[in-house]
Design a protein around this motif. Structure first.
Motif, PDB file in Angstrom:
ATOM      1  N   THR A   1      35.726  28.977  40.273  1.00 22.44           N
ATOM      2  CA  THR A   1      36.887  29.093  41.161  1.00 22.44           C
ATOM      3  C   THR A   1      37.998  28.157  40.732  1.00 22.44           C
ATOM      4  O   THR A   1      39.179  28.528  40.718  1.00 22.44           O
ATOM      5  CB  THR A   1      36.474  28.782  42.611  1.00 22.44           C
ATOM      6  OG1 THR A   1      35.434  29.675  43.010  1.00 22.44           O
ATOM      7  CG2 THR A   1      37.648  28.927  43.554  1.00 22.44           C
TER       8      THR A   1
ATOM      9  N   THR B   1      39.811  29.519  37.673  1.00 25.16           N
ATOM     10  CA  THR B   1      40.726  30.601  38.042  1.00 25.16           C
ATOM     11  C   THR B   1      42.005  30.048  38.658  1.00 25.16           C
ATOM     12  O   THR B   1      43.114  30.488  38.332  1.00 25.16           O
ATOM     13  CB  THR B   1      40.042  31.558  39.020  1.00 25.16           C
ATOM     14  OG1 THR B   1      38.819  32.034  38.449  1.00 25.16           O
ATOM     15  CG2 THR B   1      40.932  32.738  39.343  1.00 25.16           C
TER      16      THR B   1
ATOM     17  N   ARG C   1      38.863  35.975  37.576  1.00 24.39           N
ATOM     18  CA  ARG C   1      38.387  36.029  38.963  1.00 24.39           C
ATOM     19  C   ARG C   1      37.281  37.066  39.125  1.00 24.39           C
ATOM     20  O   ARG C   1      36.339  36.865  39.893  1.00 24.39           O
ATOM     21  CB  ARG C   1      39.564  36.353  39.887  1.00 24.39           C
ATOM     22  CG  ARG C   1      39.194  36.469  41.351  1.00 24.39           C
ATOM     23  CD  ARG C   1      40.439  36.674  42.200  1.00 24.39           C
ATOM     24  NE  ARG C   1      41.229  37.803  41.719  1.00 24.39           N
ATOM     25  CZ  ARG C   1      40.973  39.071  42.033  1.00 24.39           C
ATOM     26  NH1 ARG C   1      39.936  39.371  42.815  1.00 24.39           N
ATOM     27  NH2 ARG C   1      41.737  40.044  41.577  1.00 24.39           N
TER      28      ARG C   1
END
Length: 308
Positions: free
Chosen positions: A216, A219, A289
Motif C-alpha cells: 500500500t 502504491t 494497486r
C-alpha cells in the motif's frame, strides 16, 4: 541437506515471481508503456548529465529560439533552441536528474519518516498515537504549497532545502495511511500468534506487519511521486525552486513563459515531459494497486494467460 536445497530454490522462486509480475505488466499495455517511459527517464537522469551537460550549457546565439524539427544544426536541436541558443533536447535530458532527484528524495524521506511514525502510532496506541496524530494535524493545517513557499523564501532555495520542505509537507499522507493499515493488521490471527509466542514488538512490526503494509505504501509513493514533481515544478515556475545554473523541467517552463507568443516550444517540451512522466506514474500506480493486491491480481493474470 535441506538447508542447501532451500537456499538453492530461493533464487528460483524469486525469478519465477519476477516473471509473473512481468507477465502481469505485459497484460496491461498502458502500464507497460508507462514503465518503459519511466525507465527511459531514469536512464536520462543517471547518464544524461555525464553525456550532455557540456552541450546543454553551451550558448550559441545563432540558434537563439531556433524552431523545432529543423535538422540543419544537428539532432540535438530537433526540439529547437532556447533563448541563448542551447539545444532544448539536451537541456531536458540533463534537467531530468535534478527533477527526479528532488522528487525521489522528498518521497523517500516522507515515506520513511511518515511510515515509521505510523507504525508506532498504529501498533503502540494510547498516548503515542495521540501525540503523533496531533503532529500530523499541525502539518496538514498549513497548505503544502503555501508552507513550501514560505519556508523557501526564508531559506536559500537549493536542492537540499527543496527536498526537506517537500518531504515535511508529505509526511501526514504516509503517517495516516500506515496507521490505518496497522490498526487493521494488528488484529489478525498471525500477529496475535506472534505475540503469544513471545516475539518482541520490534520483530512483530518489522517481520509481520510491515510486509503487509508495504505494498500500500509503495502504491501511495508512486502517486505521491507525481504530486511532488508537480509541486517542485510549480515552485521552480514561481522562481523559488532550483536556481540557475542548475536546471529542472519546471525552471525551463518558467524561463520559456515570456516567449509563449513567439517561441512556444521553449515551455511546451519541458511541460510535455512533466505531463508524460506524471501520467506514466499514475498508470503504473494503478497497475501496482491491482498487482500487489491478492484479491484483485487475478484480473491481470487472466489477461496475461489470454495474451500468452
Amino acid at each position: 541437506m535441506s538447508t542447501t536445497t532451500t537456499q538453492a530454490t530461493m533464487p528460483q522462486q524469486e525469478a519465477g515471481l519476477m516473471r509473473r509480475y512481468l507477465k502481469m505488466l505485459w497484460a496491461d499495455k498502458f502500464a507497460f508503456c508507462a514503465a518503459l517511459f519511466l525507465i527511459l527517464i531514469i536512464l536520462c537522469a543517471i547518464f544524461g548529465p555525464m553525456l550532455l551537460e557540456g552541450v546543454a550549457a553551451k550558448q550559441n546565439l545563432r540558434a537563439r529560439n531556433a524552431a523545432p524539427f529543423t535538422f540543419d544544426r544537428g539532432f540535438l536541436y530537433i526540439l529547437g533552441g532556447d533563448a541563448l541558443g542551447r539545444p532544448l533536447l539536451a537541456r531536458i535530458v540533463v534537467a531530468a536528474q535534478n527533477t527526479m532527484a528532488v522528487s525521489a528524495g522528498a518521497v523517500a524521506g516522507s515515506m520513511i519518516i511518515g511510515s515509521t511514525l505510523g507504525l508506532i502510532a498504529g501498533y503502540r496506541g494510547r498516548w503515542h498515537s495521540e501525540v503523533i496524530m496531533r503532529l500530523a494535524d499541525v502539518i496538514m493545517s498549513f497548505p503544502s504549497l503555501l508552507l513550501a513557499v514560505t519556508v523557501l523564501y526564508v531559506l536559500e532555495p537549493s536542492i537540499g532545502n527543496l527536498i526537506l520542505v517537500l518531504a515535511i509537507t508529505r509526511i501526514p499522507i504516509y503517517l495516516r495511511t500506515t496507521r490505518a493499515e496497522v490498526m487493521e493488521v494488528r488484529q489478525r490471527m498471525f500477529v496475535q500468534a506472534a505475540q503469544v509466542m513471545g516475539a518482541s514488538n520490534l520483530r512483530i512490526v518489522v517481520r509481520h506487519i510491515l510486509p503487509v503494509v508495504l505494498p500500500t505504501l509503495l502504491t501511495v509513493a508512486t502517486l505521491d511521486f507525481a504530486f511532488v514533481m508537480l509541486a517542485e515544478s510549480a515552485l521552480s515556475f514561481l522562481g523559488i525552486g532550483i536556481q540557475p545554473p542548475e536546471i529542472t523541467w519546471g525552471l525551463m517552463v518558467s524561463q520559456g513563459r515570456q516567449y509563449l507568443t513567439t517561441a512556444w516550444w521553449l515551455a511546451f517540451w519541458p511541460g510535455l515531459a512533466i505531463i508524460l512522466t506524471t501520467m506514466s506514474l499514475n498508470l503504473l500506480s494503478s497497475w501496482m494497486r491491482i498487482a500487489l493486491n491478492p484479491t484483485q491480481r487475478w484480473r491481470l493474470e487472466i489477461g496475461s494467460k489470454s495474451n500468452g
